[in-house]
Design a protein around this motif. Structure first.
Motif, PDB file in Angstrom:
ATOM      1  N   ASP A 108       0.865  -1.180   0.000  1.00 42.56           N
ATOM      2  CA  ASP A 108       0.000   0.000   0.000  1.00 42.56           C
ATOM      3  C   ASP A 108       0.903   1.232   0.000  1.00 42.56           C
ATOM      4  OD1 ASP A 108      -1.838   1.969   0.454  1.00 42.56           O
ATOM      5  OD2 ASP A 108      -2.509   1.219   2.397  1.00 42.56           O
ATOM      6  N   GLY A 155      -6.543   1.052  -0.025  1.00 41.71           N
ATOM      7  CA  GLY A 155      -5.094   0.938  -0.184  1.00 41.71           C
ATOM      8  C   GLY A 155      -4.717   1.163  -1.639  1.00 41.71           C
ATOM      9  N   LEU A 199      -2.336   0.352  -4.329  1.00 46.52           N
ATOM     10  CA  LEU A 199      -1.417  -0.780  -4.406  1.00 46.52           C
ATOM     11  C   LEU A 199      -0.450  -0.680  -5.578  1.00 46.52           C
ATOM     12  CD1 LEU A 199      -3.841  -3.742  -3.581  1.00 46.52           C
ATOM     13  CD2 LEU A 199      -2.607  -2.215  -2.025  1.00 46.52           C
TER      14      LEU A 199
END
Length: 269
Positions: A213, A244, A246
């Protein structure tokens, strides 16, 4: 697939070292994130609060750390155990060795604030988050996991989005994401399918417990310290999973050994 690049970061949040080969230890790559800078109160400092850390260029010498800065010259700091202080590194408190007054003064001059330098003399002190790891897994002073893997095709996908949506900050280099190992020859976002599996690089096998993240450090130019808004805005549009943003895959070594640029990368299990 093969290993396209290797990097370590001797001092957390400072400039990288690039390698053709590296030794894998159970806690990460040899020499990676064994040193940490804190403020005067002993609170961890990273590029999140202090982007000028990008301008400190560490080099590892025999039994020592060499700190270099364009305006301050260089300083050699012995890699030796010293007086221990408890320092909180995210969720864990770890005992770190004070590097000494000379290093503190040098860094305080460079950063124009009072800081301290610490050394993780015993890299087995800090456990990995037990929610994603085995009880005996260890990590150096990295954010949470021993290694970070990134995929060049995924970066190309991000840059394609940037070219269309934010050309002013296009293209971004892989250095923004500060990976340890970079895979070439895989499709974009192939690493999403590696989660929970084992990955072999050369002769060393790793577990892939968790995606990475991303934070504001990715918006910081690793050569100048200048900060923009990308890639976080673009990741928020295209790679937002449960809040998050990513990019990349965390790894935990299952054993030790040597990895080299050009090694074959194989997804197991």
């Amino acid at each position: 697939m093969h290993l396209g690049a290797i990097a370590t970061y001797p001092v957390k949040s400072c400039h990288r070292l690039e390698h053709e080969r590296a030794d894998v230890r159970l806690w990460g790559l040899a020499g990676d994130r064994r040193w940490l800078i804190t403020d005067e109160q002993g609170r961890m400092l990273t590029q999140r609060e202090e982007p000028r850390l990008t301008q400190i260029r560490p080099v590892l010498a025999e039994g020592a750390l060499v700190l270099r800065h364009e305006g301050a010259g260089e300083l050699t700091v012995p890699a030796e155990p010293g007086d221990l202080d408890p320092v909180k590194v995210w969720r864990t408190t770890v005992d770190l060795s004070r590097a000494g007054d000379e290093a503190d003064v040098w860094l305080s001059t460079v950063l124009e604030r009072k800081v301290r330098l610490y050394y993780l003399d015993d890299p087995t002190r800090r456990p990995v988050n037990p929610e994603y790891a085995n009880p005996d897994d260890r990590v150096s002073l990295a954010d949470g996991y021993p290694l970070l893997l990134a995929n060049t095709a995924s970066l190309a996908a991000v840059n394609d989005w940037l070219a269309e949506e934010c050309p002013a900050e296009w293209p971004l280099p892989m250095t923004r994401f500060r990976p340890n190992v970079v895979v070439e020859g895989a499709p974009a976002w192939a690493e999403d399918g590696w989660l929970g599996r084992r990955i072999r690089i050369g002769s060393v096998t790793f577990r892939a417990p968790k995606p990475c993240d991303r934070c504001v450090i990715t918006t910081t130019d690793q050569e100048t310290g200048a900060r923009g808004r990308e890639p976080l805005r673009t990741l928020a549009r295209h790679r937002n999973v449960d809040q998050g943003l990513l990019f990349g895959l965390n790894l935990i070594p299952d054993g030790t050994g040597e990895i080299r640029v050009g090694d074959q990368v194989t997804v197991l299990d």
